[in-house]
Design a protein around this motif. Structure first.
Motif, mmCIF file in Angstrom:
data_model
loop_
_atom_site.group_PDB
_atom_site.id
_atom_site.type_symbol
_atom_site.label_atom_id
_atom_site.label_comp_id
_atom_site.label_asym_id
_atom_site.label_seq_id
_atom_site.Cartn_x
_atom_site.Cartn_y
_atom_site.Cartn_z
ATOM 1 N N ASP A 1 -0.377 3.744 -16.160
ATOM 2 C CA ASP A 1 -1.422 3.198 -17.102
ATOM 3 C C ASP A 1 -1.806 4.308 -18.432
ATOM 4 O O ASP A 1 -2.497 3.792 -19.105
ATOM 5 C CB ASP A 1 -3.066 3.356 -16.423
ATOM 6 C CG ASP A 1 -2.738 2.310 -14.955
ATOM 7 O OD1 ASP A 1 -2.674 1.347 -15.289
ATOM 8 O OD2 ASP A 1 -3.606 2.713 -13.927
ATOM 9 N N ASN A 2 -0.491 5.191 -18.115
ATOM 10 C CA ASN A 2 -0.212 5.867 -19.526
ATOM 11 C C ASN A 2 -0.268 5.322 -20.784
ATOM 12 O O ASN A 2 0.103 4.229 -20.489
ATOM 13 C CB ASN A 2 0.407 7.240 -19.103
ATOM 14 C CG ASN A 2 0.613 8.157 -18.530
ATOM 15 O OD1 ASN A 2 -0.966 7.893 -17.563
ATOM 16 N ND2 ASN A 2 0.844 9.190 -18.352
ATOM 17 N N THR B 1 4.985 3.574 -4.315
ATOM 18 C CA THR B 1 4.692 4.494 -4.585
ATOM 19 C C THR B 1 5.353 4.494 -6.162
ATOM 20 O O THR B 1 5.185 5.279 -7.407
ATOM 21 C CB THR B 1 5.094 5.650 -4.375
ATOM 22 O OG1 THR B 1 6.404 6.055 -4.021
ATOM 23 C CG2 THR B 1 4.263 6.085 -3.244
ATOM 24 N N HIS B 2 6.551 3.608 -6.389
ATOM 25 C CA HIS B 2 7.699 3.566 -7.214
ATOM 26 C C HIS B 2 7.283 1.850 -8.064
ATOM 27 O O HIS B 2 7.580 1.343 -6.624
ATOM 28 C CB HIS B 2 8.344 4.581 -7.357
ATOM 29 C CG HIS B 2 8.251 6.171 -7.338
ATOM 30 N ND1 HIS B 2 7.565 6.769 -6.562
ATOM 31 C CD2 HIS B 2 8.563 7.125 -8.404
ATOM 32 C CE1 HIS B 2 7.680 7.808 -6.269
ATOM 33 N NE2 HIS B 2 8.375 8.416 -7.813
ATOM 34 N N GLN C 1 8.847 -2.953 -6.342
ATOM 35 C CA GLN C 1 7.887 -1.933 -6.028
ATOM 36 C C GLN C 1 8.926 -0.971 -4.440
ATOM 37 O O GLN C 1 9.417 -2.095 -3.644
ATOM 38 C CB GLN C 1 6.591 -1.998 -5.676
ATOM 39 C CG GLN C 1 5.884 -2.955 -6.784
ATOM 40 C CD GLN C 1 4.056 -2.825 -6.449
ATOM 41 O OE1 GLN C 1 3.590 -2.097 -6.015
ATOM 42 N NE2 GLN C 1 4.232 -4.295 -6.039
ATOM 43 N N GLU D 1 0.572 -1.649 -0.227
ATOM 44 C CA GLU D 1 0.105 -0.565 0.242
ATOM 45 C C GLU D 1 1.133 0.771 0.088
ATOM 46 O O GLU D 1 0.585 2.094 -0.702
ATOM 47 C CB GLU D 1 -0.779 -0.384 1.241
ATOM 48 C CG GLU D 1 -1.855 -1.070 1.601
ATOM 49 C CD GLU D 1 -3.040 -0.779 0.244
ATOM 50 O OE1 GLU D 1 -3.107 -0.349 -0.435
ATOM 51 O OE2 GLU D 1 -3.531 -2.177 0.040
ATOM 52 N N ASP E 1 9.917 11.527 -6.349
ATOM 53 C CA ASP E 1 10.968 11.392 -8.071
ATOM 54 C C ASP E 1 11.863 11.801 -7.878
ATOM 55 O O ASP E 1 12.292 12.698 -7.008
ATOM 56 C CB ASP E 1 9.404 11.913 -8.255
ATOM 57 C CG ASP E 1 8.115 11.155 -8.803
ATOM 58 O OD1 ASP E 1 7.957 10.682 -8.757
ATOM 59 O OD2 ASP E 1 7.502 12.804 -9.333
ATOM 60 N N ASN F 1 6.479 6.748 -10.415
ATOM 61 C CA ASN F 1 6.213 6.851 -10.909
ATOM 62 C C ASN F 1 4.761 5.524 -11.030
ATOM 63 O O ASN F 1 4.092 5.806 -12.112
ATOM 64 C CB ASN F 1 5.515 8.055 -10.318
ATOM 65 C CG ASN F 1 4.571 8.784 -9.071
ATOM 66 O OD1 ASN F 1 3.916 8.296 -9.597
ATOM 67 N ND2 ASN F 1 4.616 9.436 -8.579
ATOM 68 N N GLN F 2 3.905 5.093 -10.169
ATOM 69 C CA GLN F 2 3.059 4.160 -10.549
ATOM 70 C C GLN F 2 1.562 4.953 -10.809
ATOM 71 O O GLN F 2 1.078 4.447 -11.498
ATOM 72 C CB GLN F 2 2.785 3.845 -8.680
ATOM 73 C CG GLN F 2 3.688 2.854 -8.978
ATOM 74 C CD GLN F 2 3.569 1.780 -7.367
ATOM 75 O OE1 GLN F 2 2.207 2.139 -6.963
ATOM 76 N NE2 GLN F 2 4.219 0.760 -6.947
ATOM 77 N N ASP F 3 1.918 6.857 -10.691
ATOM 78 C CA ASP F 3 0.142 6.753 -10.973
ATOM 79 C C ASP F 3 0.241 6.933 -12.678
ATOM 80 O O ASP F 3 -0.392 7.512 -13.438
ATOM 81 C CB ASP F 3 0.264 8.304 -10.666
ATOM 82 C CG ASP F 3 0.649 8.704 -8.920
ATOM 83 O OD1 ASP F 3 -0.236 7.730 -8.557
ATOM 84 O OD2 ASP F 3 0.740 9.818 -8.273
ATOM 85 N N VAL F 4 2.217 6.897 -13.678
ATOM 86 C CA VAL F 4 1.609 6.659 -14.926
ATOM 87 C C VAL F 4 2.300 5.661 -15.391
ATOM 88 O O VAL F 4 1.529 5.779 -16.269
ATOM 89 C CB VAL F 4 3.545 7.532 -14.763
ATOM 90 C CG1 VAL F 4 3.162 9.121 -14.479
ATOM 91 C CG2 VAL F 4 4.390 7.309 -14.792
#
Length: 366
Positions: free
Chosen positions: A121-122, A27-28, A91, A24, A97, A116-119
């Motif tokens: 799904d780009n 982040t990366h 992970q 959880e 960053d 970064n895991q936020d990107v």
């Protein structure tokens, strides 16, 4: 490439077979986790950074303690984390960053940024295939290229940058109908709500142009040189950060400062507002009476539609052959009834004393 890195572990890494361990706090990702290598990153304001390494059917996990500079480092060989399985993932987090990792295979190595895991799904770019002389392995955010004849490695990022998101329009109203007789409806979906802040708008009518001119907060108004008065109209409006009328049957233009114009002002202004007007500063400050006399040639009255009119006249004591004094004026808007704050969404911000807005200007000599 050989690096000697000090590694501080907060706990002995745990190992799990045939089981997925979630992270959880992570982040990366290491975009390509294979072979020997390691990583370095800055902790994101935490005392412990968690990592989870999955290699085939085996998962390791543990924690890293940042050093005095907030940096965490690890080398896969020293931690028993060298991976050569077809399926793998590494992970770590929370980290900032700018962290990076390296891969070492045979006599060559490659370096890449932690992703970064936020990107993740780009959209991904289709990396051009150079032919049989180069092997390509796609990971999470990068492709590992290896030249067969030399063994040279390279990491090529393949996440496409996303175009900037269009600014979300503010909540308010939509316009319809003909230009000569426009209609307005509430805009309360797919829009950004503001902060509930307000503006006290004070205006004068230009002497030569006849147009309405807004007096900026902290601005100045010049007294008339002779007889007559200069009227300053003041009332309360929302600050334009995004709101809509709470009552579906109410005016969609309620509180929107662009409607503080002569033809629409009485329809758009907020309800339930009272005002105090003070002149002077410090010990010489005086609160004027609504509809009463003047001080320093300044007085005011409520116009009965939710606004006040401040009257500014010539005053020989302040401005004359031997005098040239300015006079500060402060207008404070108050909503005595807390329920009036809910006439718009988000509600009007009120202080504990019910104050909802304030502005000031200075009366100066001609």
């Amino acid at each position: 490439m050989h690096l000697t890195i000090a590694l501080v572990l907060c706990a002995i890494p745990a190992m799990v077979f045939g089981q997925i361990v979630s992270c959880e706090a992570c982040t990366h990702d290491v975009s390509i986790y294979m072979g020997d290598g390691g990583l370095i990153a800055e902790a994101d304001g935490v005392d412990e950074v968690t990592w989870v390494a999955t290699c085939g059917d085996v998962t390791h996990h543990g924690e890293l303690e940042p050093d005095n500079d907030g940096v965490v480092m690890m080398q896969f060989t020293d931690s028993g984390l060298v991976c050569n399985a077809e399926t793998s993932r590494f992970q770590i987090g929370p980290v900032e960053d700018g962290g990076w990792f390296w891969i070492t295979r045979d006599t060559d190595s490659a370096v890449g940024p932690l992703v970064n895991q936020d990107v993740l799904d780009n959209a991904r770019a289709g990396i051009a295939n150079p032919g049989p002389g180069v092997t390509m392995k796609r990971g999470r955010g990068a492709v590992l290229l290896r030249e067969k004849s030399t063994g040279r490695l390279s990491l090529l990022p393949d996440i496409l940058p996303e175009p900037p998101m269009a600014a979300l329009r503010t909540c308010g109203y939509d316009t319809g109908g003909p230009a000569a007789a426009p209609t307005y409806t509430r805009r309360l979906a797919d829009c950004a709500l503001g902060d509930g802040g307000t503006l006290v708008v004070a205006t004068v009518t230009g002497y030569y142009t006849g147009k309405t001119v807004v007096i900026p907060d902290g601005g100045a108004v010049t007294r008339p040189a002779g007889i007559g008065e200069i009227p300053v109209e003041a009332d309360l409006w929302m600050n334009g950060s995004g709101h809509f009328t709470t009552d579906a049957a109410g005016s969609a233009t309620l509180g929107h400062p662009e409607f503080a114009a002569p033809a629409t002002r009485h329809v758009g202004r907020l309800d339930g507002v009272t005002y105090t007007v003070k002149v002077g500063t410090g010990p010489a400050e005086e609160t004027l009476a609504d509809g009463g006399g003047t001080t320093g040639g300044v007085g005011y009255f409520s116009d009965g539609t939710g606004a006040i009119v401040i009257r500014i006249a010539a005053e020989g004591v302040y401005c004359g052959e031997t005098a040239a004094f300015s006079l500060p004026v402060t207008v404070t808007a108050i909503m005595p009834d807390a329920t009036d704050a809910d006439q718009v969404t988000p509600a009007v911000k009120r202080s504990a004393a019910g104050v909802v807005g304030r502005m000031s200007f200075t009366v100066v000599c001609p």
